[in-house]
Enzyme design. Structure first.
Site, short mmCIF file in Angstrom:
data_model
loop_
_atom_site.label_atom_id
_atom_site.label_comp_id
_atom_site.label_asym_id
_atom_site.label_seq_id
_atom_site.Cartn_x
_atom_site.Cartn_y
_atom_site.Cartn_z
N GLY A 216 57.48 85.87 163.13
CA GLY A 216 56.25 86.67 162.67
C GLY A 216 55.39 86.04 161.57
O GLY A 216 55.11 86.32 160.56
N ASP A 217 55.27 84.57 161.98
CA ASP A 217 54.42 84.04 161.28
C ASP A 217 54.06 82.61 161.88
O ASP A 217 54.10 82.87 163.39
CB ASP A 217 55.04 83.55 159.75
CG ASP A 217 53.66 83.34 158.73
OD1 ASP A 217 52.95 82.39 159.20
OD2 ASP A 217 53.78 84.01 157.80
N ASP A 218 53.76 81.69 161.58
CA ASP A 218 53.22 80.43 162.24
C ASP A 218 54.53 80.18 163.16
O ASP A 218 55.46 80.01 162.71
CB ASP A 218 52.95 79.10 161.26
CG ASP A 218 51.90 79.55 160.30
OD1 ASP A 218 50.94 80.27 160.67
OD2 ASP A 218 52.04 78.78 159.21
N GLY A 294 52.95 85.30 154.81
CA GLY A 294 52.51 85.80 156.17
C GLY A 294 51.05 86.18 156.15
O GLY A 294 50.35 86.35 155.29
#
Ligand SMILES: *[C@@H]1O[C@H](CO)[C@@H](O)[C@H](O)[C@H]1NC(C)=O
Ligand SMILES: *[C@@H]1O[C@H](CO)[C@@H](O)[C@H](O)[C@H]1NC(C)=O
Ligand SMILES: *[C@@H]1O[C@H](CO)[C@@H](O)[C@H](O)[C@H]1NC(C)=O
Ligand SMILES: *[C@@H]1O[C@H](CO)[C@@H](O)[C@H](O)[C@H]1NC(C)=O
Ligand SMILES: *[C@@H]1O[C@H](CO)[C@@H](O)[C@H](O)[C@H]1NC(C)=O
Ligand SMILES: *[C@@H]1O[C@H](CO)[C@@H](O)[C@H](O)[C@H]1NC(C)=O
Ligand SMILES: *[C@@H]1O[C@H](CO)[C@@H](O)[C@H](O)[C@H]1NC(C)=O
Ligand SMILES: *[C@@H]1O[C@H](CO)[C@@H](O)[C@H](O)[C@H]1NC(C)=O
Ligand SMILES: *[C@@H]1O[C@H](CO)[C@@H](O)[C@H](O)[C@H]1NC(C)=O
Ligand SMILES: *[C@@H]1O[C@H](CO)[C@@H](O)[C@H](O)[C@H]1NC(C)=O
Length: 428
Positions: A216-218, A294
């Site tokens: 849920g991010d990079d 995020g």
């Protein structure tokens, strides 16, 4: 007491050692009886005995790691991780970051043989963080593992499950190959945020091959002074794609990300394929920005006096499925929530140049192939996007290339003004 199955395994490990060309002292790590035992002590002890010129073998069982481990003095060691480390330790601080496990040294070869797992027990963190008023920068939320000063090393065949925060931070590390790694930070109870696959800082010659990341991010991020990085044959799902940056987190320090090669990467339901973000922060913001939140909650942009650049990059054969935003995005005014001021998005000294993207195909949910919001002071130069063919699921071709302050582009024409001050998703 050792059970027969484990004896067999121990015998096998010894046999492997005896028949290997070069004799290595082998330490087999004992696991405690249950989750009340902290196996960190046994693990540290095994590395002390066999971490220089030897071999450390983890059995195919669960190890409970209840305290932090800081093992940075390895030299010529082979590590076979057949089992799972379930990490419930909190964190130690290392160069402005929190982490549960620090590992470093020269000529370290870690092989998970497809079964070795580092489980961050992250469901607890994902729920906890949602209950906090300040979700982005909860103090002490640890990275699953930090490679600090890792050199001439190989890490392969490992699975990372539900990392507490970022999965892998790689700092002061050089000539490291990270191969066949699966990261699954999908929360079982709530979705996860700020769970980057890996982040490099002050590191060079890092190869990522055959990575699969659900998060849920990079998906992977390259930050300050990351050079000679490659990503090949990898798949990223649900996160933000490959992130160059955020850059501009260090006050009065020049930062660069250069010589990045990316080839054969699939992006499934990610926001972008590739994005560049700049933050110019004041000193007070630095430590919190290392705990980068995020997408939902970016911090304010403020300009630093010193420059930064991202240059000399080639991206070849990128395949998308249901991309959620612009495939290629540049944003000079990424914002975190809660920070004062909006900043001036076009006055940053961050220069992005010599980027070539060749072959960008697949499906998208956004009409934007590119959204390039560059600085008036340091325009983006020599940005090529060649052979881009993105389409909606109904076959309509995505044809928007929004831009501001771009020079000498190849393979595309600007179709409109980028919205200054906004994210590249279109909700400006
Ligand atoms: C430890 O294991 C016991 C028995 O399986 C379980 O009831 C308990 O919740 C576990 N404790 C933790 C902290 O995981
Ligand atoms: C980790 O170990 C290194 C080397 O032994 C030491 O310099 C460093 O201070 C330790 N870090 C922490 C946070 O304990
Ligand atoms: C850590 O953060 C402080 C400010 O909070 C900064 O002065 C220092 O340079 C940072 N250290 C590193 C190694 O980034
Ligand atoms: C959020 O976290 C930052 C950095 O840790 C802190 O300075 C700020 O006061 C916090 N804000 C709230 C509302 O808790
Ligand atoms: C790639 O990594 C996966 C584990 O994520 C592994 O199962 C597979 O065998 C690897 N493929 C190659 C070609 O090494
Ligand atoms: C990732 O974890 C989620 C949640 O446990 C699970 O549903 C999913 O099957 C896992 N994906 C892979 C590829 O292992
Ligand atoms: C990056 O490298 C440059 C040149 O070596 C150095 O001056 C600068 O301080 C470094 N920046 C950071 C954030 O480490
Ligand atoms: C932002 O900075 C640019 C370049 O210095 C300048 O041209 C522009 O007027 C500034 N915009 C605002 C809103 O201050
Ligand atoms: C443009 O960038 C590419 C690398 O992406 C480089 O090979 C090429 O030489 C650059 N062109 C110019 C005119 O600098
Ligand atoms: C295809 O889908 C896009 C996005 O939903 C829509 O804008 C477009 O009008 C659709 N095209 C056709 C031919 O239905």
């Amino acid at each position: 007491m050792l059970r027969p199955a484990i004896l067999t395994f121990a015998a096998l490990a010894l046999l492997q050692t005896a028949t290997s060309a070069q004799y290595r002292k082998t330490c087999l790590v004992d696991a405690g009886e249950n989750n009340a035992t902290d196996d960190a002590l046994a693990i540290i002890s095994a590395f002390k005995d066999c971490g220089r010129g030897g071999r450390v073998v983890f059995k195919p069982t669960t190890y409970y790691v209840n305290s932090v481990m800081n093992i940075t003095w390895l030299d010529d060691v082979k590590v076979d991780l057949y089992g799972k480390l379930l990490v419930r330790a909190t964190s130690i601080h290392i160069v402005n970051q929190s982490t549960a496990f620090v590992l470093g040294g020269n000529k370290v070869h870690i092989n998970g043989h497809g079964s070795g797992t580092l489980d961050g027990n992250g469901d607890y963190w994902y729920e906890w963080i949602r209950q906090q008023p300040n979700t982005s920068n909860y103090p002490g939320r640890p990275h699953a593992i930090t490679f600090n000063g890792l050199r001439n090393s190989i890490v392969e065949g490992l699975t990372f499950l539900r990392s507490q925060m970022w999965t892998m931070s790689i700092i002061y590390s050089h000539y490291v190959e990270l191969d066949s790694i699966l990261v699954n930070n999908t929360g079982n109870r709530v979705s996860s945020s700020n769970t980057d696959g890996a982040d490099t800082i002050r590191s060079s010659h890092i190869k990522f091959n055959n990575w699969t990341v659900y998060n849920g991010d990079d998906s992977l991020a390259f930050k300050a002074n990351s050079t000679d990085i490659s990503i090949t044959n990898s798949r990223f799902f649900n996160g933000l794609g490959i992130a160059l940056g955020s850059i501009g987190q260090y006050k009065d320090q020049y930062e660069t990300v250069e010589r990045v090669k990316v080839e054969n990467v699939h992006f499934g339901n990610t926001l972008h394929a590739v994005s560049f973000t700049f933050l110019g922060l004041h000193a007070a913001d630095i430590s919190s920005s290392m705990q980068k939140p995020g997408l939902m909650t970016r911090m304010a942009t403020r300009q630093t006096a010193v420059g930064a650049d991202a240059a000399d990059m080639g991206f070849t054969n990128l395949e998308t499925a249901d991309l959620r935003g612009a495939a290629v995005a540049i944003s000079q005014c990424t914002r975190f929530s809660g920070a004062p001021g909006q900043g001036n998005c076009t006055s940053s000294q961050f220069q992005i140049r010599d980027i070539t993207i060749t072959g960008l195909k697949g499906t998208t949910k956004s009409s934007r192939v590119a959204s390039l919001q560059c600085s008036a002071v340091a325009p983006c130069t020599n940005i090529s996007i060649l052979d881009a063919e993105l389409e909606f699921s109904n076959g309509t071709v995505a044809s928007e290339y929004l831009c501001g302050n771009v020079k000498d582009q190849k393979g595309w024409e600007c179709t409109g003004e980028v919205c200054v001050g906004g994210s590249a998703t279109g909700e400006c």
